[in-house]
Design a protein around this motif. Structure first.
Motif, PDB file in Angstrom:
ATOM      1  N   LYS A  80      57.035 100.309  21.747  1.00  0.00           N
ATOM      2  CA  LYS A  80      58.040 101.410  21.103  1.00  0.00           C
ATOM      3  C   LYS A  80      56.875 102.447  20.384  1.00  0.00           C
ATOM      4  CE  LYS A  80      60.305  98.155  19.015  1.00  0.00           C
ATOM      5  NZ  LYS A  80      61.234  97.582  17.974  1.00  0.00           N
ATOM      6  N   ALA A  81      55.885 101.797  20.009  1.00  0.00           N
ATOM      7  CA  ALA A  81      54.814 102.686  19.345  1.00  0.00           C
ATOM      8  C   ALA A  81      54.416 103.860  20.333  1.00  0.00           C
ATOM      9  CB  ALA A  81      53.620 102.096  18.926  1.00  0.00           C
ATOM     10  N   LEU A  82      54.195 103.377  21.508  1.00  0.00           N
ATOM     11  CA  LEU A  82      53.629 104.008  22.598  1.00  0.00           C
ATOM     12  C   LEU A  82      54.573 105.204  23.069  1.00  0.00           C
ATOM     13  CD1 LEU A  82      51.292 101.468  24.948  1.00  0.00           C
ATOM     14  CD2 LEU A  82      50.549 103.557  23.655  1.00  0.00           C
ATOM     15  N   GLN A  83      55.763 104.528  22.872  1.00  0.00           N
ATOM     16  CA  GLN A  83      57.130 105.371  23.319  1.00  0.00           C
ATOM     17  C   GLN A  83      57.217 106.655  22.699  1.00  0.00           C
ATOM     18  OE1 GLN A  83      60.605 103.076  23.323  1.00  0.00           O
ATOM     19  NE2 GLN A  83      61.907 104.470  24.346  1.00  0.00           N
ATOM     20  N   ASP A  84      57.013 106.353  21.267  1.00  0.00           N
ATOM     21  CA  ASP A  84      57.049 107.429  20.210  1.00  0.00           C
ATOM     22  C   ASP A  84      56.089 108.345  20.358  1.00  0.00           C
ATOM     23  OD1 ASP A  84      59.502 106.520  18.974  1.00  0.00           O
ATOM     24  OD2 ASP A  84      58.358 105.335  17.553  1.00  0.00           O
ATOM     25  N   GLN A  85      54.719 107.785  20.644  1.00  0.00           N
ATOM     26  CA  GLN A  85      53.534 108.692  20.909  1.00  0.00           C
ATOM     27  C   GLN A  85      53.910 109.839  22.253  1.00  0.00           C
ATOM     28  OE1 GLN A  85      49.482 107.066  20.536  1.00  0.00           O
ATOM     29  NE2 GLN A  85      49.113 108.075  22.694  1.00  0.00           N
ATOM     30  N   LEU A 106      64.741 110.643  24.646  1.00  0.00           N
ATOM     31  CA  LEU A 106      63.807 109.282  24.102  1.00  0.00           C
ATOM     32  C   LEU A 106      65.122 108.231  24.087  1.00  0.00           C
ATOM     33  CD1 LEU A 106      61.371 107.852  23.001  1.00  0.00           C
ATOM     34  CD2 LEU A 106      62.250 108.691  20.737  1.00  0.00           C
ATOM     35  N   LEU A 107      65.014 107.161  24.653  1.00  0.00           N
ATOM     36  CA  LEU A 107      65.857 106.010  24.697  1.00  0.00           C
ATOM     37  C   LEU A 107      65.322 104.596  24.294  1.00  0.00           C
ATOM     38  CD1 LEU A 107      68.808 105.578  24.894  1.00  0.00           C
ATOM     39  CD2 LEU A 107      68.456 104.922  27.182  1.00  0.00           C
ATOM     40  N   LYS A 108      65.907 104.280  23.169  1.00  0.00           N
ATOM     41  CA  LYS A 108      65.542 102.795  22.847  1.00  0.00           C
ATOM     42  C   LYS A 108      66.417 101.640  22.899  1.00  0.00           C
ATOM     43  CE  LYS A 108      61.810 104.681  19.694  1.00  0.00           C
ATOM     44  NZ  LYS A 108      61.388 104.623  18.179  1.00  0.00           N
ATOM     45  N   GLY A 109      66.361 100.533  22.675  1.00  0.00           N
ATOM     46  CA  GLY A 109      67.298  99.516  22.866  1.00  0.00           C
ATOM     47  C   GLY A 109      68.182  99.777  21.281  1.00  0.00           C
ATOM     48  N   ARG A 110      69.386  98.999  21.420  1.00  0.00           N
ATOM     49  CA  ARG A 110      70.255  99.087  20.362  1.00  0.00           C
ATOM     50  C   ARG A 110      69.745  98.591  19.213  1.00  0.00           C
ATOM     51  NH1 ARG A 110      75.324  97.545  21.152  1.00  0.00           N
ATOM     52  NH2 ARG A 110      75.229  97.210  23.411  1.00  0.00           N
ATOM     53  N   LEU A 151      65.654 103.810  13.699  1.00  0.00           N
ATOM     54  CA  LEU A 151      65.224 103.200  12.438  1.00  0.00           C
ATOM     55  C   LEU A 151      63.561 103.121  12.288  1.00  0.00           C
ATOM     56  CD1 LEU A 151      67.220 100.068  13.039  1.00  0.00           C
ATOM     57  CD2 LEU A 151      67.586 101.724  11.178  1.00  0.00           C
ATOM     58  N   ALA A 152      62.843 103.889  13.241  1.00  0.00           N
ATOM     59  CA  ALA A 152      61.628 104.010  13.165  1.00  0.00           C
ATOM     60  C   ALA A 152      61.185 105.090  12.165  1.00  0.00           C
ATOM     61  CB  ALA A 152      60.782 104.306  14.651  1.00  0.00           C
ATOM     62  N   GLU A 153      62.060 105.750  11.670  1.00  0.00           N
ATOM     63  CA  GLU A 153      62.046 106.952  10.854  1.00  0.00           C
ATOM     64  C   GLU A 153      61.757 106.345   9.292  1.00  0.00           C
ATOM     65  OE1 GLU A 153      65.451 109.632  11.048  1.00  0.00           O
ATOM     66  OE2 GLU A 153      65.002 109.888  13.374  1.00  0.00           O
ATOM     67  N   LEU A 154      62.153 105.234   9.196  1.00  0.00           N
ATOM     68  CA  LEU A 154      62.167 104.550   7.855  1.00  0.00           C
ATOM     69  C   LEU A 154      60.988 103.555   7.958  1.00  0.00           C
ATOM     70  CD1 LEU A 154      65.825 103.319   7.620  1.00  0.00           C
ATOM     71  CD2 LEU A 154      64.598 104.698   5.613  1.00  0.00           C
ATOM     72  N   SER A 155      59.755 104.535   8.145  1.00  0.00           N
ATOM     73  CA  SER A 155      58.533 103.665   8.152  1.00  0.00           C
ATOM     74  C   SER A 155      58.245 102.946   6.945  1.00  0.00           C
ATOM     75  CB  SER A 155      57.152 104.667   8.471  1.00  0.00           C
ATOM     76  OG  SER A 155      57.330 105.699   7.477  1.00  0.00           O
ATOM     77  N   SER A 156      58.686 103.305   5.795  1.00  0.00           N
ATOM     78  CA  SER A 156      58.204 102.775   4.384  1.00  0.00           C
ATOM     79  C   SER A 156      58.713 101.369   4.204  1.00  0.00           C
ATOM     80  CB  SER A 156      58.908 103.518   3.379  1.00  0.00           C
ATOM     81  OG  SER A 156      60.303 103.489   3.249  1.00  0.00           O
ATOM     82  N   ILE A 157      59.751 100.672   5.225  1.00  0.00           N
ATOM     83  CA  ILE A 157      60.262  99.395   5.130  1.00  0.00           C
ATOM     84  C   ILE A 157      59.606  98.529   6.184  1.00  0.00           C
ATOM     85  CG2 ILE A 157      62.623  98.144   5.445  1.00  0.00           C
ATOM     86  CD1 ILE A 157      64.184 100.362   4.733  1.00  0.00           C
ATOM     87  N   PRO A 158      59.262  97.512   5.901  1.00  0.00           N
ATOM     88  CA  PRO A 158      58.300  96.620   6.787  1.00  0.00           C
ATOM     89  C   PRO A 158      59.027  96.185   8.003  1.00  0.00           C
ATOM     90  CG  PRO A 158      58.315  95.735   4.440  1.00  0.00           C
ATOM     91  CD  PRO A 158      59.144  96.572   4.629  1.00  0.00           C
ATOM     92  N   VAL A 202      61.393 105.544  27.885  1.00  0.00           N
ATOM     93  CA  VAL A 202      61.997 104.143  27.582  1.00  0.00           C
ATOM     94  C   VAL A 202      60.935 103.374  27.428  1.00  0.00           C
ATOM     95  CG1 VAL A 202      64.091 104.386  28.614  1.00  0.00           C
ATOM     96  CG2 VAL A 202      62.411 103.323  29.959  1.00  0.00           C
ATOM     97  N   ASN A 203      61.245 101.858  26.890  1.00  0.00           N
ATOM     98  CA  ASN A 203      60.068 100.975  26.817  1.00  0.00           C
ATOM     99  C   ASN A 203      60.569  99.851  28.133  1.00  0.00           C
ATOM    100  OD1 ASN A 203      61.740  98.810  25.376  1.00  0.00           O
ATOM    101  ND2 ASN A 203      61.340 100.516  23.657  1.00  0.00           N
ATOM    102  N   HIS A 204      59.424  98.949  28.184  1.00  0.00           N
ATOM    103  CA  HIS A 204      59.847  97.912  29.274  1.00  0.00           C
ATOM    104  C   HIS A 204      60.949  97.187  28.753  1.00  0.00           C
ATOM    105  CE1 HIS A 204      56.256  99.326  30.986  1.00  0.00           C
ATOM    106  NE2 HIS A 204      55.433  98.731  30.638  1.00  0.00           N
ATOM    107  N   HIS A 205      61.166  96.796  27.556  1.00  0.00           N
ATOM    108  CA  HIS A 205      62.232  95.775  27.346  1.00  0.00           C
ATOM    109  C   HIS A 205      63.460  96.588  27.552  1.00  0.00           C
ATOM    110  CE1 HIS A 205      59.024  94.243  24.566  1.00  0.00           C
ATOM    111  NE2 HIS A 205      59.992  92.981  24.383  1.00  0.00           N
ATOM    112  N   LEU A 206      63.750  97.663  27.344  1.00  0.00           N
ATOM    113  CA  LEU A 206      64.979  98.478  27.648  1.00  0.00           C
ATOM    114  C   LEU A 206      65.033  98.523  29.101  1.00  0.00           C
ATOM    115  CD1 LEU A 206      67.566  99.895  26.753  1.00  0.00           C
ATOM    116  CD2 LEU A 206      66.284 101.781  26.741  1.00  0.00           C
ATOM    117  N   LEU A 207      63.951  98.878  29.863  1.00  0.00           N
ATOM    118  CA  LEU A 207      64.185  99.184  31.243  1.00  0.00           C
ATOM    119  C   LEU A 207      64.448  97.733  31.938  1.00  0.00           C
ATOM    120  CD1 LEU A 207      63.621 100.879  33.966  1.00  0.00           C
ATOM    121  CD2 LEU A 207      61.362  99.578  33.851  1.00  0.00           C
ATOM    122  N   LEU A 208      63.806  96.706  31.572  1.00  0.00           N
ATOM    123  CA  LEU A 208      64.057  95.285  32.188  1.00  0.00           C
ATOM    124  C   LEU A 208      65.400  94.580  31.674  1.00  0.00           C
ATOM    125  CD1 LEU A 208      60.578  93.937  31.786  1.00  0.00           C
ATOM    126  CD2 LEU A 208      61.547  94.487  33.733  1.00  0.00           C
ATOM    127  N   ALA A 209      65.940  95.136  30.536  1.00  0.00           N
ATOM    128  CA  ALA A 209      67.384  94.520  30.009  1.00  0.00           C
ATOM    129  C   ALA A 209      68.220  95.203  30.946  1.00  0.00           C
ATOM    130  CB  ALA A 209      67.402  94.942  28.628  1.00  0.00           C
TER     131      ALA A 209
END
Length: 648
Positions: A80-85, A106-110, A151-158, A202-209
């Motif tokens: 997901k980090a590479l996807q965002d970049q 940009l499309l990520k998993g749910r 949710l990646a926008e909330l970078s302050s939460i671990p 996308v990322n591989h997780h979403l593509l393969l799912a």
């Protein structure tokens, strides 16, 4: 060369569009050659496997033809980090430079999107700590402002915060079009945007799912495309095994129980009926986990089949699930959310029954194994998995049905200049192949040091000996090093031995990965100790990182049940499992670890390895020949001289 292919090559030339429009762009012949080959594959709707050594600039090499093709393109990345970049940085720069009016999405998993329904539900929950209360308040404040709900926008939460599952949905608990927030749903909006976009990241997780769902006939999440570009493609074979498999876990039952109690509490009389079977289920799961203390944390299903108490406990969980489902069915129509809980319970129970029923059956020696059934323990429960032995057939079928061009690229695909192992795993018959060496000046930028008189990797004294050999290297470099380990046990031992030394120590597990990396970069002379997750996808260019020390050749753990079954399958057909399975996987993993060292044309650094099998075993040559052509030495004085030399 066609006119369009020439246009792609021209854009990446020394005086082309990118050179004129992008500050800091440097012409690279290898990048231009890679881009031409990708363009030809897109034009011919062909399959291309392209290894692009570090420094080639593969991202720009595939983005240029993707943007100029006029076709619908799906680009899939490893993380997901590479996807965002890619989406937020690289793609906008190339779009602007080429002046292409291309609509991208940009499309990520749910699980990466805020679920408004789950967030509303969470408002009535009791949180376990003040930290979680504060995190939830942060989510609520952000929810009123966010446009994408990412949710990646909330970078302050671990990353590992327990708050995430409470404010995001899963395929199990999503209400779909029955949800009261359907018209505002961030995931629905992201999917709609992707359906109309020219380029979807996308990322591989979403593509393969999505590919796995298509095999089941549940419909299409991603839009149809004429081009698929898979970056970091070395990850695809292992990830595909996960997504074409099946699993069911006690955590899913516990999460379901929690949702049932939450929803039934809103309906008069439902809570009285449903609370007892939920509590009974929780008790059965606790008893099952206690019985599992006698077995390893991970293993083949056959291990559980030998334990009568575990078999009984698995059956007891099934009985509790059957009772819970029956009681849920009595509440049919009470609420949409409760009906959805009933559907979840039915699906989970079906998977649990299928997995457990196989424990009593003897395998047929004449029938090839289709899937490996195995379990994995967590702190509070157990996951039951069925992983296919081979995914090449469904992947080949999907690729052929798509009639699209498929570009698979990474810095680490080849083993001794061959990509046959990858092609076989992905069902690729006679693909086009390009192995593009890195343009770095390895003779002057790096040095490969293999210390003398190291003990065998299996020696109990190995970690001590490794650090004894590493200390003079660290003294010569002034720290600025990654120590990469093949096991967490060795990492912890090394951390204890290095504690209190002259270099700031950063140890995986003591802080989130990105925070550790940032602190390491800022330290100026730090030493970072990492295991698997630091071997790839980590980029520290410049003086902050000048040494990479790798303890052992990264062979997969021999007790992995899926690997064991695959090795046995190779044996049964008369092959050599070590050479066909274990060596190629270990070479790719090693290339990833080594790839952390030199990240730019200005970087200099020393690679040190502690594993003498590189020179004592015949297969050591395969590893060495697959690595960059560093000058090699076994003398510590050469390392000191390397760091004493001021680069031109």
């Amino acid at each position: 060369m066609s006119e369009w292919t020439a246009q792609c090559a021209e854009a990446l030339s020394a005086d082309g569009l990118l050179a004129r429009q992008l500050q800091g762009f440097a012409f690279r012949e290898s990048q231009q050659a890679l881009s031409e080959e990708i363009a030809r594959a897109i034009e011919d709707r062909a399959v291309l496997i392209a290894e692009a050594g570090t420094g080639t600039g593969k991202t720009y090499a595939y983005l240029v033809p993707a943007l100029l093709s006029g076709k619908r393109v799906i680009i899939s990345t490893g993380t997901k980090a590479l996807q965002d970049q890619l989406y937020h940085r690289d793609l906008p720069r190339i779009k602007q430079a080429l002046s292409t009016p291309v609509h991208s999405a940009l499309l990520k998993g749910r699980a990466n999107y805020l679920c408004l329904f789950r967030m509303e539900q969470a408002k009535s929950e009791t949180f376990a700590s003040r930290d979680l209360i504060l995190q939830f308040q942060r989510v609520l404040q952000w929810a009123g402002k966010t446009k994408r709900g990412d949710l990646a926008e909330l970078s302050s939460i671990p990353e590992d915060s327990p708050i995430w599952p409470q404010v995001s949905s899963t395929a199990d608990n999503c209400l779909g079009s029955e949800c009261p927030y359907w018209s505002e749903c961030h995931l629905v909006k992201a999917r709609q945007e992707a359906q109309s976009a020219d380029i979807v990241v996308v990322n591989h997780h979403l593509l393969l799912a999505d590919l796995a769902i298509k095999q089941e006939g549940f419909g299409e999440v991603l839009p149809g495309a004429s081009v698929f570009i898979l970056d970091e493609a070395h990850q695809v074979p292992e990830l595909a095994l996960q997504f074409f498999g099946e699993s069911v876990s006690t955590r899913q039952w516990l999460d379901l129980g929690k949702d049932i109690l939450l929803e039934s509490g809103k309906i008069t009389g439902s809570s009285v009926l449903l609370a007892p079977p939920v509590k009974a289920m929780e008790l059965r799961i606790k008893q099952l986990r206690a019985e599992c203390e006698v077995v390893p944390g991970k293993g083949a299903a056959a291990i559980l089949a030998t334990q009568s108490k575990i078999l009984t406990a698995l059956h007891d969980v099934q009985e509790a699930a059957e009772t819970l489902l029956a009681d849920l069915q009595l509440q049919a129509g009470a609420s949409t959310a409760l009906d959805q809980c009933t559907a979840r319970a039915d699906a989970l129970l079906a998977r649990w029954r299928v997995w457990c029923s196989g424990l009593n059956r003897e395998p047929d020696a004449d029938v090839p194994m289709a899937a490996v059934r195995w379990y994995e323990l967590s702190q509070r429960g157990i996951t039951l998995n069925a992983t296919p032995m081979d995914v090449s057939t469904p992947l080949r079928q999907y690729r052929e049905q798509s009639q699209a061009a498929w570009i698979l690229t990474s810095a680490t695909l080849a083993v001794n200049a061959s990509v046959d192992h990858l092609a076989a795993k992905l069902g690729l018959n006679d693909p086009r192949v390009l192995v593009q060496p890195s343009p770095f000046d390895w003779q002057n930028q790096g040095l490969f040091y293999l210390p003398k008189q190291m003990p065998e990797p299996s020696s109990p004294n190995f970690v001590n000996a490794l650090l004894d050999a590493a200390r003079p290297v660290l003294e010569a470099s002034g720290g600025r090093a990654f120590l990469l380990f093949t096991s967490h046990r060795a990492l912890k031992q090394a951390a204890q031995l290095l504690e209190g030394g002259p270099w700031p120590l950063f140890v995986q597990g003591t802080a989130p990965r990105m925070e550790l990396l940032e602190r390491f970069r800022n330290s100026g002379n730090g030493v970072l100790l990492g295991a698997a997750s630091f071997w790839e996808g980590v980029d520290v260019a410049g003086d902050a990182l000048s040494v990479v020390i790798i303890d052992k050749l990264p062979f997969a753990a021999p007790d992995d049940p899926v690997l064991e079954a695959r090795l046995e399958s190779v044996r049964q057909r008369g092959g050599n499992p070590f050479m066909e399975e274990q060596i190629p996987s270990a070479v790719i993993a090693l290339k990833q670890g080594v790839g952390r060292l030199i990240r730019s044309f200005e970087d200099r650094g020393v690679l040190m390895m502690g594993d003498t099998r590189l020179v004592s075993k015949p297969y050591g040559k395969t590893f060495i020949q697959s690595l960059p052509p560093f000058p090699r030495t076994r003398e510590i004085d050469d390392v000191r001289e390397f760091f004493a030399k001021v680069p031109a």
